[in-house]
Design an enzyme around this catalytic site. Structure first.
Site, mmCIF file in Angstrom:
data_model
loop_
_atom_site.group_PDB
_atom_site.id
_atom_site.type_symbol
_atom_site.label_atom_id
_atom_site.label_comp_id
_atom_site.label_asym_id
_atom_site.label_seq_id
_atom_site.Cartn_x
_atom_site.Cartn_y
_atom_site.Cartn_z
ATOM 1 N N SER A 195 -4.840 0.527 10.220
ATOM 2 C CA SER A 195 -5.543 -0.497 9.429
ATOM 3 C C SER A 195 -4.574 -1.275 8.553
ATOM 4 C CB SER A 195 -6.645 0.132 8.564
ATOM 5 O OG SER A 195 -6.073 1.052 7.656
ATOM 6 N N CYS A 220 0.810 -1.229 0.000
ATOM 7 C CA CYS A 220 0.000 0.000 0.000
ATOM 8 C C CYS A 220 0.841 1.277 0.000
ATOM 9 C CB CYS A 220 -0.956 -0.001 1.181
ATOM 10 S SG CYS A 220 -0.224 -0.553 2.718
ATOM 11 N N ASN A 250 -5.405 3.219 2.265
ATOM 12 C CA ASN A 250 -4.514 2.062 2.103
ATOM 13 C C ASN A 250 -5.264 0.756 1.898
ATOM 14 O OD1 ASN A 250 -4.937 3.015 4.947
ATOM 15 N ND2 ASN A 250 -4.238 0.944 5.414
ATOM 16 N N HIS A 297 -2.969 6.063 4.551
ATOM 17 C CA HIS A 297 -1.545 6.352 4.731
ATOM 18 C C HIS A 297 -1.238 7.738 4.152
ATOM 19 C CE1 HIS A 297 -1.076 2.351 6.072
ATOM 20 N NE2 HIS A 297 -0.464 1.800 5.038
HETATM 21 C C1 2RA Z 1 1.272 -1.680 6.725
HETATM 22 N N1 2RA Z 1 1.983 -1.597 4.442
HETATM 23 O O1 2RA Z 1 0.723 -0.571 6.671
HETATM 24 C C2 2RA Z 1 1.583 -2.445 5.501
HETATM 25 C C3 2RA Z 1 0.434 -3.314 5.110
HETATM 26 N N2 2RA Z 1 0.696 -4.005 3.901
HETATM 27 O O2 2RA Z 1 1.588 -2.226 7.761
#
Ligand code: 2RA
Length: 334
Positions: A158, A128, A314, A241
């Site tokens: 999340s 993500c 995300n 994110h």
């Molecule tokens: C996280 N990028 O946010 C990772 C999930 N795939 O932990």
């Protein structure tokens, strides 16, 4: 049109959004099946006003499906997806296991659609935090070749799964009432805190999440020369994110040129009006399939530098939406 679509991990956080997207976007298929771990098998769910019983994941369960979309932990993807490929299905995988393997396509449909169309085996969907950054880098790279990227992430709970957000909520309640709380997902309290470690320790003091941003970016942009330096941080936000991104390009890109490039790239939305306090924020990007960009400005420390801020959901573009978009791309090109 696909005849028989199997959604693996159908009851998980990403699987739930995948079902919602397949329904909302009216994904063209004759039949759908929903599959999950034996623990969730037998669960009833509703899809397009019809009740379905969740089936158990086995190596034999792929028979009859011509498209498999999977969102499972890495070890499950490693164990089961080769059987899906052998059964003759097109396979889209959300996990991290296959992404960097030789011969596996790693795809964002707006960035490298041809890799999905040429793929012989598994088509992986990126991590993500990489997806939203590469969405923003692609138009800059096409216009002026990105040489170097410095990125810091502010990642939502999340991303660590349903229990990550439960930890945020329950840990916050406990903190406010002066009680102890035992965090199950994070090594440190996430309430009223931030944690500069996502993933496991890897070489040179970087984490696995940070190195994903390096290697996945190069693979999708098809340019092994791009230098990426990432610092990934977990923050007490439930979803979406955020990233600060500074890019050095071969020739300078002005903020106004960057804005035009971002605005004309599919899937990106510019929200950038500092004077009026307008920029992307997680609470306003939650639930959207777009990648939002703001705070576009010159990097005053470098003549060829550009800095900006990037926010995306995300669980959607960072996971479920990207996988469903890959499926739509395959469906259009059958
Ligand atoms: C996280 N990028 O946010 C990772 C999930 N795939 O932990």
């Amino acid at each position: 049109m696909f005849q028989n679509v199997a959604v693996i991990g159908a009851t998980g956080a990403v699987g739930r959004i995948m079902r919602q997207l397949l329904e909302e976007r009216n994904f063209p298929a004759k039949k759908f099946r929903f599959i999950a771990s034996p623990r969730s098998a037998g669960t009833k769910l509703t899809f397009k006003n019809q009740e379905y019983t969740v089936e158990a994941l086995t190596r034999e369960c792929f028979a009859g499906s011509d498209l498999v979309i999977a969102s499972t932990p890495d070890d499950v993807a490693a164990d089961y997806l080769p059987a899906a490929v052998e059964s003759g299905a097109k396979v889209i995988d959300e996990s991290g296991y296959w992404r960097m393997k030789e011969g596996v396509a790693l795809v964002i449909p707006e960035v490298n659609p041809q890799d999905a169309l040429n793929a012989k085996g598994i088509i992986a969907s990126p991590n993500c935090s990489t997806t939203q950054m590469v969405m923003a880098l692609k138009p800059l790279h096409d216009a002026a070749k990105v040489k170097r990227v410095i990125v810091s992430t502010y990642q939502a709970t999340s991303g660590a799964g349903v229990q990550g957000t439960a930890d945020l909520i329950d840990g916050t309640k406990a903190y406010l009432s002066g009680k102890d709380y035992k965090y199950t997902t994070f090594k440190h309290p996430i309430a009223f805190n931030c944690i500069p470690q996502i993933g496991s320790e890897k070489e040179d003091g970087y984490t696995s999440e940070e190195l994903k941003m390096v290697y996945e970016t190069r693979k999708m942009l098809g340019d092994e020369s791009i230098q990426v330096n990432a610092t990934c941080v977990r923050i007490p936000v439930a979803n979406c994110h955020s990233e600060t991104i500074t890019v050095e390009t071969e020739r300078p890109i002005s903020p106004s040129e960057a804005r035009e490039l971002f605005e004309s790239f599919p899937g990106l939305k510019v929200v950038d009006d500092l004077k009026n306090g307008k920029y992307p924020i997680p609470s306003e990007c939650d639930g959207s399939d777009l990648v939002f960009i703001g705070r576009i400005r010159k990097d005053i420390s470098h003549p060829n530098g550009l800095s900006f801020w990037c926010v995306s959901d995300n669980l959607r573009k960072g996971a479920a939406t990207n996988a469903v978009q890959i499926a739509e791309l395959l469906a259009k090109n059958l």
